[in-house]
Design a protein around this motif. Sequence first.
Motif, PDB file in Angstrom:
ATOM      1  N   ILE A  26       3.405   6.661   2.268  1.00 15.88           N
ATOM      2  CA  ILE A  26       2.465   6.013   1.629  1.00 15.88           C
ATOM      3  C   ILE A  26       2.988   4.993   0.464  1.00 15.88           C
ATOM      4  O   ILE A  26       2.776   3.985   0.417  1.00 15.88           O
ATOM      5  CB  ILE A  26       0.984   6.769   1.590  1.00 15.88           C
ATOM      6  N   GLU A  27       3.347   5.884  -0.597  1.00 15.31           N
ATOM      7  CA  GLU A  27       3.842   5.016  -1.728  1.00 15.31           C
ATOM      8  C   GLU A  27       5.122   4.164  -1.552  1.00 15.31           C
ATOM      9  O   GLU A  27       5.212   2.976  -2.035  1.00 15.31           O
ATOM     10  CB  GLU A  27       4.067   6.133  -3.039  1.00 15.31           C
ATOM     11  N   LEU A  32       1.742  -0.554  -4.426  1.00 18.06           N
ATOM     12  CA  LEU A  32       0.708  -0.814  -5.396  1.00 18.06           C
ATOM     13  C   LEU A  32      -0.252   0.214  -5.231  1.00 18.06           C
ATOM     14  O   LEU A  32      -1.128   0.298  -5.890  1.00 18.06           O
ATOM     15  CB  LEU A  32      -0.248  -1.810  -4.801  1.00 18.06           C
ATOM     16  N   VAL A  33       0.040   1.356  -4.437  1.00 19.24           N
ATOM     17  CA  VAL A  33      -1.043   2.521  -4.526  1.00 19.24           C
ATOM     18  C   VAL A  33      -0.446   3.969  -5.077  1.00 19.24           C
ATOM     19  O   VAL A  33       0.838   4.026  -4.944  1.00 19.24           O
ATOM     20  CB  VAL A  33      -1.507   2.813  -3.134  1.00 19.24           C
ATOM     21  N   ASN A  34      -1.199   4.820  -5.551  1.00 14.15           N
ATOM     22  CA  ASN A  34      -1.126   6.120  -5.886  1.00 14.15           C
ATOM     23  C   ASN A  34      -1.482   7.173  -4.897  1.00 14.15           C
ATOM     24  O   ASN A  34      -2.767   7.209  -4.612  1.00 14.15           O
ATOM     25  CB  ASN A  34      -1.394   6.275  -7.392  1.00 14.15           C
ATOM     26  N   CYS A  50      -8.628   0.129  -4.961  1.00 11.72           N
ATOM     27  CA  CYS A  50      -7.691  -0.490  -3.957  1.00 11.72           C
ATOM     28  C   CYS A  50      -6.224   0.549  -4.392  1.00 11.72           C
ATOM     29  O   CYS A  50      -5.235   0.345  -3.441  1.00 11.72           O
ATOM     30  CB  CYS A  50      -7.374  -1.729  -4.233  1.00 11.72           C
ATOM     31  N   THR A  51      -6.086   1.045  -5.405  1.00 17.34           N
ATOM     32  CA  THR A  51      -4.933   1.776  -5.868  1.00 17.34           C
ATOM     33  C   THR A  51      -4.662   3.008  -5.706  1.00 17.34           C
ATOM     34  O   THR A  51      -3.623   3.567  -5.814  1.00 17.34           O
ATOM     35  CB  THR A  51      -4.569   1.510  -7.439  1.00 17.34           C
ATOM     36  N   ARG A  52      -5.745   3.732  -5.024  1.00 18.04           N
ATOM     37  CA  ARG A  52      -5.816   5.010  -4.555  1.00 18.04           C
ATOM     38  C   ARG A  52      -5.811   5.291  -3.239  1.00 18.04           C
ATOM     39  O   ARG A  52      -6.621   4.935  -2.325  1.00 18.04           O
ATOM     40  CB  ARG A  52      -7.060   5.882  -5.423  1.00 18.04           C
ATOM     41  N   THR A  69      -6.664   3.466   1.718  1.00 17.53           N
ATOM     42  CA  THR A  69      -7.105   2.875   0.318  1.00 17.53           C
ATOM     43  C   THR A  69      -8.500   3.366   0.066  1.00 17.53           C
ATOM     44  O   THR A  69      -9.315   2.995   0.918  1.00 17.53           O
ATOM     45  CB  THR A  69      -6.605   1.532   0.006  1.00 17.53           C
ATOM     46  N   GLY A  70      -8.857   3.607  -1.261  1.00 18.79           N
ATOM     47  CA  GLY A  70      -9.965   3.621  -1.594  1.00 18.79           C
ATOM     48  C   GLY A  70     -10.288   4.725  -2.487  1.00 18.79           C
ATOM     49  O   GLY A  70     -11.270   4.878  -3.341  1.00 18.79           O
TER      50      GLY A  70
END
Length: 70
Positions: A26-27, A32-34, A50-52, A69-70
């Motif tokens: 995913i990363e 842009l996400v964690n 949006c970053t999770r 995302t969410g």
Amino acid sequence: MSSSCEGKSSWPELVGVQGETAAATIERENPLVNAQIVQEGSSVILNFDCTRVWVWVNEDGAVTRVPRTG
């Protein structure tokens, strides 16, 4: 679902994959996400971010829900 977020936002192909592998994928696919691994049955904050990405796993560490995302 989360069209206002940048980059890839859903990973249905990761259901059944080990959580650590899924989080890394995913990363890598959306820097842009964690990705955060969460045990099924745990409580999480419900605000949209949006970053999770929650990566829900079972007792064997396998992903049980489509990460989004969410």
